[in-house]
Design an enzyme around this catalytic site. Structure first.
Site, PDB file in Angstrom:
ATOM      1  N   ASP A  44       0.859  -1.193   0.000  1.00  0.00           N
ATOM      2  CA  ASP A  44       0.000   0.000   0.000  1.00  0.00           C
ATOM      3  C   ASP A  44       0.892   1.238   0.000  1.00  0.00           C
ATOM      4  O   ASP A  44       0.702   2.163   0.781  1.00  0.00           O
ATOM      5  CB  ASP A  44      -0.909  -0.017   1.238  1.00  0.00           C
ATOM      6  CG  ASP A  44      -2.020   1.026   1.149  1.00  0.00           C
ATOM      7  OD1 ASP A  44      -2.411   1.388   0.028  1.00  0.00           O
ATOM      8  OD2 ASP A  44      -2.496   1.470   2.206  1.00  0.00           O
ATOM      9  N   ASP A  92       3.347   1.896   8.095  1.00  0.00           N
ATOM     10  CA  ASP A  92       2.083   1.182   7.854  1.00  0.00           C
ATOM     11  C   ASP A  92       2.220   0.029   6.851  1.00  0.00           C
ATOM     12  O   ASP A  92       1.871   0.150   5.678  1.00  0.00           O
ATOM     13  CB  ASP A  92       1.006   2.153   7.373  1.00  0.00           C
ATOM     14  CG  ASP A  92      -0.380   1.515   7.403  1.00  0.00           C
ATOM     15  OD1 ASP A  92      -0.499   0.346   7.843  1.00  0.00           O
ATOM     16  OD2 ASP A  92      -1.349   2.174   6.979  1.00  0.00           O
TER      17      ASP A  92
END
Length: 236
Positions: A198, A214
């Site tokens: 991502d 993340d």
């Protein structure tokens, strides 16, 4: 339906952090997060910590620990990532029915995708991330363009999302699109490898260079998966 985070009160957040030996100063600041709940938590006479509470039933404990292990491996190899705090050989903790992890607060500002120096440094960061030797994930998914396309298409067709009058035309359109995707991927030779999954500008902090955060969506796939979300603007 009640929210899966309905019971995640400020007291629960502080109790979770203090269960690991920290002393909170009652300053809790929510941070942006789509799936999870992430908070900056003030600590008495110390720097704040970042507490991430995982959305229930999205990832298994094994999947989270596998992501943590890879992130820590990258950090140990001096790849600029934010890895979870390890306490007594553990990075995933539990409190009041929630899985959570703690991170040190990493300073930084937004990366500038219109700055050539930032773009070059981003390319170097992704390259280092991909060059670090790693085994394929065994607990997490592998990107399969055809299977994933069918799953997404079928999810829309079997749910209350499209008017019945559009189903036939949508199915015809996506049949052709999925066939083109299949043909395109069959013409390219690539190897699966662990990915961030991502990698967009919102998951990069700039602090004299890029710091990657993340890794929730880490999975196996082609390296280009960690590049295409940074592409914008003209051909150059």
């Amino acid at each position: 339906m009640s929210s899966p985070f309905a019971d995640l009160t400020p007291d629960t957040v502080m109790n979770a952090v203090e269960s690991l030996g920290y002393c909170c100063d009652a300053r809790i600041y929510p941070l942006n997060s789509y799936e999870n709940r992430v908070y900056q938590v003030g600590i008495e006479e110390s720097r704040p910590l970042i507490a991430k509470f995982y959305r229930p039933q999205i990832w298994s404990s094994a999947q989270i620990r596998e992501e943590h292990a890879w992130t820590m491996q990258l950090a140990e190899a001096d790849v600029e990532v934010v890895a979870p705090i390890c306490i007594a050989n553990e990075t995933l903790f539990h409190c009041a029915g929630f899985d959570f992890a703690l991170y040190t607060k990493s300073p930084g500002s937004a990366v500038s995708l219109d700055d050539d120096n930032h773009l070059f440094a981003l390319g170097q960061a992704v390259g280092r991330l991909h060059q670090e030797p790693a085994r394929l994930f065994t607990q997490r998914n592998s990107l399969n363009p055809v299977e994933n396309s069918h799953e997404s298409r079928d999810f829309l067709l079997t749910g209350p999302f499209l008017p019945q009058s559009l189903h036939a035309s949508y199915r015809k359109l996506t049949d052709g699109l999925i066939a083109e995707i299949k043909n395109a991927f069959e013409t390219v030779n690539y190897e699966l490898r662990p990915l961030h999954g991502d990698f967009h500008a919102g998951n990069v902090l700039w602090d004299s260079g890029p710091v990657i955060v993340d890794f929730d969506d880490a999975h196996n796939g082609p390296a280009v998966q960690d590049l295409w979300m940074l592409l914008s603007g003209d051909q150059r």
